[in-house]
Design a protein around this motif. Structure first.
Motif, PDB file in Angstrom:
ATOM      1  N   TYR A  39       0.839  -1.203   0.000  1.00  0.00           N
ATOM      2  CA  TYR A  39       0.000   0.000   0.000  1.00  0.00           C
ATOM      3  C   TYR A  39       0.869   1.246   0.000  1.00  0.00           C
ATOM      4  N   GLN A  40       0.591   2.148  -0.868  1.00  0.00           N
ATOM      5  CA  GLN A  40       1.330   3.403  -0.973  1.00  0.00           C
ATOM      6  C   GLN A  40       0.453   4.548  -0.505  1.00  0.00           C
ATOM      7  N   ARG A  41       0.899   5.278   0.492  1.00  0.00           N
ATOM      8  CA  ARG A  41       0.137   6.436   0.940  1.00  0.00           C
ATOM      9  C   ARG A  41       0.202   7.511  -0.126  1.00  0.00           C
ATOM     10  N   PRO A  42      -0.915   8.164  -0.446  1.00  0.00           N
ATOM     11  CA  PRO A  42      -0.904   9.220  -1.448  1.00  0.00           C
ATOM     12  C   PRO A  42       0.105  10.310  -1.090  1.00  0.00           C
ATOM     13  N   SER A  43       0.785  10.810  -2.088  1.00  0.00           N
ATOM     14  CA  SER A  43       1.839  11.790  -1.861  1.00  0.00           C
ATOM     15  C   SER A  43       1.325  13.093  -1.276  1.00  0.00           C
ATOM     16  N   VAL A  44       0.029  13.383  -1.453  1.00  0.00           N
ATOM     17  CA  VAL A  44      -0.516  14.632  -0.935  1.00  0.00           C
ATOM     18  C   VAL A  44      -0.734  14.573   0.568  1.00  0.00           C
ATOM     19  N   GLY A  45      -0.537  13.410   1.180  1.00  0.00           N
ATOM     20  CA  GLY A  45      -0.573  13.338   2.634  1.00  0.00           C
ATOM     21  C   GLY A  45      -1.826  12.698   3.195  1.00  0.00           C
ATOM     22  N   ILE A  46      -1.880  12.675   4.527  1.00  0.00           N
ATOM     23  CA  ILE A  46      -2.926  11.941   5.238  1.00  0.00           C
ATOM     24  C   ILE A  46      -4.318  12.509   5.009  1.00  0.00           C
ATOM     25  N   ARG A  47      -4.428  13.751   4.630  1.00  0.00           N
ATOM     26  CA  ARG A  47      -5.750  14.365   4.470  1.00  0.00           C
ATOM     27  C   ARG A  47      -6.338  14.152   3.080  1.00  0.00           C
ATOM     28  N   SER A  48      -5.615  13.452   2.229  1.00  0.00           N
ATOM     29  CA  SER A  48      -6.126  13.176   0.892  1.00  0.00           C
ATOM     30  C   SER A  48      -7.454  12.450   0.976  1.00  0.00           C
ATOM     31  N   LYS A  49      -8.352  12.738   0.032  1.00  0.00           N
ATOM     32  CA  LYS A  49      -9.652  12.067   0.009  1.00  0.00           C
ATOM     33  C   LYS A  49      -9.501  10.599  -0.353  1.00  0.00           C
ATOM     34  N   ARG A  50      -8.332  10.230  -0.900  1.00  0.00           N
ATOM     35  CA  ARG A  50      -8.112   8.825  -1.224  1.00  0.00           C
ATOM     36  C   ARG A  50      -7.573   8.062  -0.035  1.00  0.00           C
ATOM     37  N   TRP A  51      -7.177   8.760   0.986  1.00  0.00           N
ATOM     38  CA  TRP A  51      -6.693   8.126   2.216  1.00  0.00           C
ATOM     39  C   TRP A  51      -7.875   7.459   2.907  1.00  0.00           C
ATOM     40  N   PRO A  52      -7.685   6.430   3.729  1.00  0.00           N
ATOM     41  CA  PRO A  52      -8.820   5.632   4.225  1.00  0.00           C
ATOM     42  C   PRO A  52      -9.831   6.377   5.083  1.00  0.00           C
ATOM     43  N   GLY A  53      -9.560   7.617   5.451  1.00  0.00           N
ATOM     44  CA  GLY A  53     -10.479   8.348   6.313  1.00  0.00           C
ATOM     45  C   GLY A  53     -11.895   8.434   5.779  1.00  0.00           C
ATOM     46  N   VAL A  54     -12.040   8.582   4.475  1.00  0.00           N
ATOM     47  CA  VAL A  54     -13.380   8.691   3.886  1.00  0.00           C
ATOM     48  C   VAL A  54     -14.159   7.400   4.101  1.00  0.00           C
ATOM     49  N   ALA A  55     -13.526   6.280   3.813  1.00  0.00           N
ATOM     50  CA  ALA A  55     -14.197   4.982   3.994  1.00  0.00           C
ATOM     51  C   ALA A  55     -14.468   4.712   5.469  1.00  0.00           C
ATOM     52  N   TRP A  56     -13.522   5.061   6.313  1.00  0.00           N
ATOM     53  CA  TRP A  56     -13.693   4.830   7.742  1.00  0.00           C
ATOM     54  C   TRP A  56     -14.852   5.657   8.298  1.00  0.00           C
ATOM     55  N   LYS A  57     -14.959   6.899   7.861  1.00  0.00           N
ATOM     56  CA  LYS A  57     -16.024   7.758   8.369  1.00  0.00           C
ATOM     57  C   LYS A  57     -17.390   7.203   7.986  1.00  0.00           C
ATOM     58  N   LYS A  58     -17.503   6.684   6.791  1.00  0.00           N
ATOM     59  CA  LYS A  58     -18.769   6.082   6.365  1.00  0.00           C
ATOM     60  C   LYS A  58     -19.074   4.843   7.199  1.00  0.00           C
ATOM     61  N   ALA A  59     -18.051   4.058   7.481  1.00  0.00           N
ATOM     62  CA  ALA A  59     -18.249   2.844   8.278  1.00  0.00           C
ATOM     63  C   ALA A  59     -18.696   3.181   9.687  1.00  0.00           C
ATOM     64  N   VAL A  60     -18.087   4.204  10.277  1.00  0.00           N
ATOM     65  CA  VAL A  60     -18.400   4.595  11.659  1.00  0.00           C
ATOM     66  C   VAL A  60     -19.876   4.940  11.825  1.00  0.00           C
ATOM     67  N   SER A  61     -20.470   5.500  10.807  1.00  0.00           N
ATOM     68  CA  SER A  61     -21.856   5.972  10.907  1.00  0.00           C
ATOM     69  C   SER A  61     -22.853   4.844  11.154  1.00  0.00           C
ATOM     70  N   VAL A  62     -22.460   3.593  10.910  1.00  0.00           N
ATOM     71  CA  VAL A  62     -23.391   2.473  11.095  1.00  0.00           C
ATOM     72  C   VAL A  62     -22.969   1.538  12.229  1.00  0.00           C
ATOM     73  N   LEU A  63     -21.945   1.914  12.980  1.00  0.00           N
ATOM     74  CA  LEU A  63     -21.441   1.037  14.028  1.00  0.00           C
ATOM     75  C   LEU A  63     -22.030   1.389  15.383  1.00  0.00           C
ATOM     76  N   ASP A  64     -22.327   0.360  16.195  1.00  0.00           N
ATOM     77  CA  ASP A  64     -22.682   0.609  17.587  1.00  0.00           C
ATOM     78  C   ASP A  64     -21.394   0.586  18.418  1.00  0.00           C
ATOM     79  N   LEU A  65     -21.494   0.737  19.738  1.00  0.00           N
ATOM     80  CA  LEU A  65     -20.301   0.836  20.571  1.00  0.00           C
ATOM     81  C   LEU A  65     -19.410  -0.408  20.500  1.00  0.00           C
ATOM     82  N   PRO A  66     -19.937  -1.630  20.706  1.00  0.00           N
ATOM     83  CA  PRO A  66     -19.053  -2.803  20.625  1.00  0.00           C
ATOM     84  C   PRO A  66     -18.379  -2.942  19.262  1.00  0.00           C
ATOM     85  N   GLN A  67     -19.101  -2.609  18.194  1.00  0.00           N
ATOM     86  CA  GLN A  67     -18.520  -2.688  16.864  1.00  0.00           C
ATOM     87  C   GLN A  67     -17.428  -1.642  16.662  1.00  0.00           C
ATOM     88  N   SER A  68     -17.640  -0.453  17.204  1.00  0.00           N
ATOM     89  CA  SER A  68     -16.621   0.592  17.110  1.00  0.00           C
ATOM     90  C   SER A  68     -15.365   0.211  17.878  1.00  0.00           C
TER      91      SER A  68
END
Length: 204
Positions: A39-68
């Motif tokens: 896996y190669q981190r995008p050169s634009v850094g951690i805030r890139s929209k291609r960085w996993p944060g976008v997918a993680w944020k979507k996942a968090v929205s459907v998780l309860d506490l034990p799942q989180s």
């Protein structure tokens, strides 16, 4: 005024439920792509929209506490990635994705019986870096529960280092008195003389 202890189902490192394998309900590919050595981190850094944060944020929205909590363990299993100023960027990113639930999820993960000392230390560092920061009474309560575990010396040392700076944020004499009673109640449970000495010094 009596210091109100957390309503978390976990008390002093002992779960009210039998131990079980923690599995995350988040699609494994979300974590696997970061864990992969190719896996190669995008050169634009951690805030890139291609960085996993976008997918993680979507996942968090459907998780309860034990799942989180389970998903937080997945993030802890990822390799450390960061700089001197931001030594744990993936966990920091996950904490931001948790948003308003961050403190509750991280605190529950910190006290979960399956957590190891290094993971607890990293989680504690995230908790004390949250913005906005949890109220001092909550952090002191959580810190005392960590000190009482007796099985997380690195985390206990980190709590001990932060404790005085948290206590000075208390805003009135009543909360200071309640905190002093809490520290004294926790002191016999601590295995480290250094920590015991620091608790006694803060109280006095």
């Amino acid at each position: 005024m009596k210091l109100i202890w957390s309503n978390s189902p976990i008390t002093y490192g002992k779960s009210t439920q039998p131990k079980q394998n923690i599995s995350s309900p988040v699609p494994p590919g979300i974590f696997r792509q970061v864990r992969s050595p190719n896996y190669q981190r995008p050169s634009v850094g951690i805030r890139s929209k291609r960085w996993p944060g976008v997918a993680w944020k979507k996942a968090v929205s459907v998780l309860d506490l034990p799942q989180s909590v389970a998903s937080t363990f997945e993030v802890l299993a990822l390799a450390h990635s960061g700089t001197a100023d931001a030594p744990d960027q993936l966990l920091s990113l996950w904490s931001k994705c948790l948003d308003k639930t961050a403190y509750r999820v991280l605190a529950q993960t910190l006290l979960t019986a399956e957590a190891i000392d290094d993971g607890r230390r990293r989680i504690w560092r995230q908790i004390t870096s949250l913005d906005p920061m949890e109220a001092p009474q909550g952090l002191i309560d959580l810190g005392m529960r960590v000190l009482a575990l007796g099985s997380a010396p690195e985390t206990a040392s980190a709590v001990n280092e932060n404790l005085e700076s948290i206590c000075v944020r208390l805003t009135n004499q009543e909360s200071e008195l309640a905190t002093a009673h809490t520290l004294l109640r926790t002191l016999p449970r601590c295995s480290s003389i250094k920590i015991k000495t620091n608790l006694a010094r803060i109280v006095l």
